[in-house]
Design a protein around this motif. Sequence first.
Motif, PDB file in Angstrom:
ATOM      1  N   GLU A 142      31.448 -30.914  21.426  1.00 49.05           N
ATOM      2  CA  GLU A 142      32.718 -30.972  21.400  1.00 49.05           C
ATOM      3  C   GLU A 142      32.656 -32.547  21.581  1.00 49.05           C
ATOM      4  O   GLU A 142      33.734 -32.735  21.529  1.00 49.05           O
ATOM      5  CB  GLU A 142      34.090 -29.591  21.587  1.00 49.05           C
ATOM      6  CG  GLU A 142      33.941 -28.724  21.161  1.00 49.05           C
ATOM      7  CD  GLU A 142      34.460 -27.247  22.944  1.00 49.05           C
ATOM      8  OE1 GLU A 142      34.933 -26.635  21.316  1.00 49.05           O
ATOM      9  OE2 GLU A 142      34.004 -27.732  23.513  1.00 49.05           O
ATOM     10  N   LEU A 143      32.048 -32.286  22.946  1.00 49.99           N
ATOM     11  CA  LEU A 143      32.397 -33.914  23.848  1.00 49.99           C
ATOM     12  C   LEU A 143      31.664 -35.101  22.365  1.00 49.99           C
ATOM     13  O   LEU A 143      32.550 -35.870  22.610  1.00 49.99           O
ATOM     14  CB  LEU A 143      31.631 -34.187  25.043  1.00 49.99           C
ATOM     15  CG  LEU A 143      32.007 -32.863  26.072  1.00 49.99           C
ATOM     16  CD1 LEU A 143      31.057 -33.195  27.369  1.00 49.99           C
ATOM     17  CD2 LEU A 143      34.138 -33.498  26.115  1.00 49.99           C
ATOM     18  N   ILE A 144      30.550 -34.510  22.062  1.00 50.47           N
ATOM     19  CA  ILE A 144      29.860 -35.871  21.112  1.00 50.47           C
ATOM     20  C   ILE A 144      30.387 -35.875  20.054  1.00 50.47           C
ATOM     21  O   ILE A 144      30.947 -36.767  19.617  1.00 50.47           O
ATOM     22  CB  ILE A 144      27.968 -34.638  20.898  1.00 50.47           C
ATOM     23  CG1 ILE A 144      27.939 -34.862  21.752  1.00 50.47           C
ATOM     24  CG2 ILE A 144      27.978 -35.715  19.652  1.00 50.47           C
ATOM     25  CD1 ILE A 144      26.149 -34.162  21.936  1.00 50.47           C
ATOM     26  N   ALA A 145      31.388 -34.762  19.465  1.00 52.50           N
ATOM     27  CA  ALA A 145      32.371 -34.634  17.857  1.00 52.50           C
ATOM     28  C   ALA A 145      33.743 -35.978  18.374  1.00 52.50           C
ATOM     29  O   ALA A 145      34.424 -36.939  17.491  1.00 52.50           O
ATOM     30  CB  ALA A 145      33.339 -33.595  18.132  1.00 52.50           C
ATOM     31  N   ARG A 146      33.914 -35.634  19.885  1.00 52.69           N
ATOM     32  CA  ARG A 146      34.922 -36.586  20.579  1.00 52.69           C
ATOM     33  C   ARG A 146      34.253 -38.090  20.602  1.00 52.69           C
ATOM     34  O   ARG A 146      34.865 -38.927  20.190  1.00 52.69           O
ATOM     35  CB  ARG A 146      35.510 -35.499  21.702  1.00 52.69           C
ATOM     36  CG  ARG A 146      35.727 -34.939  22.033  1.00 52.69           C
ATOM     37  CD  ARG A 146      36.243 -34.465  23.367  1.00 52.69           C
ATOM     38  NE  ARG A 146      37.569 -35.257  23.243  1.00 52.69           N
ATOM     39  CZ  ARG A 146      39.064 -34.647  23.291  1.00 52.69           C
ATOM     40  NH1 ARG A 146      39.648 -32.901  22.878  1.00 52.69           N
ATOM     41  NH2 ARG A 146      40.558 -35.335  23.369  1.00 52.69           N
ATOM     42  N   PRO A 189      19.567 -44.779   9.589  1.00 48.91           N
ATOM     43  CA  PRO A 189      19.536 -43.700   8.805  1.00 48.91           C
ATOM     44  C   PRO A 189      19.755 -42.020   9.108  1.00 48.91           C
ATOM     45  O   PRO A 189      20.392 -41.469   8.499  1.00 48.91           O
ATOM     46  CB  PRO A 189      18.405 -43.614   8.105  1.00 48.91           C
ATOM     47  CG  PRO A 189      17.539 -44.581   8.676  1.00 48.91           C
ATOM     48  CD  PRO A 189      18.290 -45.336   9.161  1.00 48.91           C
ATOM     49  N   VAL A 190      19.854 -42.550  10.289  1.00 47.82           N
ATOM     50  CA  VAL A 190      19.658 -41.225  11.001  1.00 47.82           C
ATOM     51  C   VAL A 190      20.267 -41.914  13.039  1.00 47.82           C
ATOM     52  O   VAL A 190      20.002 -42.900  13.439  1.00 47.82           O
ATOM     53  CB  VAL A 190      18.356 -40.555  11.523  1.00 47.82           C
ATOM     54  CG1 VAL A 190      19.302 -39.591  12.623  1.00 47.82           C
ATOM     55  CG2 VAL A 190      18.647 -40.081  10.098  1.00 47.82           C
ATOM     56  N   GLY A 191      22.103 -41.102  13.305  1.00 43.86           N
ATOM     57  CA  GLY A 191      22.852 -41.715  14.550  1.00 43.86           C
ATOM     58  C   GLY A 191      23.042 -40.467  14.825  1.00 43.86           C
ATOM     59  O   GLY A 191      22.396 -40.228  15.796  1.00 43.86           O
ATOM     60  N   ILE A 192      24.028 -40.281  15.721  1.00 33.76           N
ATOM     61  CA  ILE A 192      24.457 -39.261  16.412  1.00 33.76           C
ATOM     62  C   ILE A 192      24.244 -38.113  15.886  1.00 33.76           C
ATOM     63  O   ILE A 192      24.541 -37.462  14.905  1.00 33.76           O
ATOM     64  CB  ILE A 192      25.651 -40.081  16.769  1.00 33.76           C
ATOM     65  CG1 ILE A 192      25.889 -41.384  17.469  1.00 33.76           C
ATOM     66  CG2 ILE A 192      26.517 -38.718  17.866  1.00 33.76           C
ATOM     67  CD1 ILE A 192      27.372 -41.366  18.689  1.00 33.76           C
ATOM     68  N   GLY A 193      23.804 -37.154  16.368  1.00 34.85           N
ATOM     69  CA  GLY A 193      23.676 -35.991  16.668  1.00 34.85           C
ATOM     70  C   GLY A 193      22.112 -35.515  16.160  1.00 34.85           C
ATOM     71  O   GLY A 193      22.355 -34.176  16.017  1.00 34.85           O
TER      72      GLY A 193
END
Length: 342
Positions: free
Chosen positions: A21-25, A38-42
Amino acid sequence: MSDRAANPGSRATIAEHTERELIARITALLPPPPSWMPVGIGDDAAVVEPERNRLEVLSVDALVEGVHFDRTFTPPAAIGHRALAANLSDLAAMGAAPRLCLLSLALPSSLLVADFDAMIGGVAALAARHRMHVAGGNLTRSPGPLVVDITVTGTAKRRQILTRSGARPGDELYVTGSLGAAAAGLGMLKERPAEATLDNPCTRRYLYPEPRIRMGSLIARNRAATAGMDLSDGLADGVHQIAHASGVGATVDADTLPIEPDAREWFARRSDDPTTAAITGGDDYELLIAVRPKLGRRLAEARRHGGVTLTRIGVCTDNPAVVLKCGDGRHRALPQRYHHLR
């Protein structure tokens, strides 16, 4: 996400949220990744394409609560801003163009979600201004202080990278902007935090320093300087560092130092020597450069378009001593540099 957590006025803490949830924020506060990422956060790691014909310039810096900032008078947005600004200033000193950063946070469980969002917003806003992208990072719980650790990368052409070791006797020393404002601003915030505002140039410079990216890039592109570094630990430290790395001495003219007027007045009211206080206080994030006199025309272009003043403050010498030339003509040793671990 609960209504309470989504409400910025709530007292929800990060302990009430999962890492996902914090990463989504964080992701919600950032622009979409560029095509070269091509590949970032997540994912487990970010993937980026190298920039053609340019070298990677990397730096890392950590801000620790109680050492580098005090949450009682440093707004969360300023914490994020200052953490990234410290790293951007290193890139500016090397003449590198910002590219991406990795954000690692050690978070106290009691940290409010609203403060978390504001802190990330401070990072995101400064990154966007300098076309830097957040590529990923790490979140962990801290049983003690808040820690903001940022790694940045920039790019530069091989022949344009600026280091501390290129100065030679006869090179002139220049500094961007003004000195002492951040040190005075920190003192003001400690003394009377309730009265300090961003209308004061000193408190503003401490809370929201401006890394000199544009000036650094122009100096590097024009190859106008022989050596340089940023002044996160103050001018005295910078002069000592360049002198040591380059194997030269230096004479700094006290009368030419561009001390911030409000800072000079504040130091004087406290019976501190304004010159000593301004050059040893740190947190200025200005640039110190050495320039050969014959490169004056190259420097002039950077001066015209760099967006900040450049002031000649001294010269590199054959004599290995690093001294301050006072107004009465006498010379004294330039104060010793800041020591991080004391």
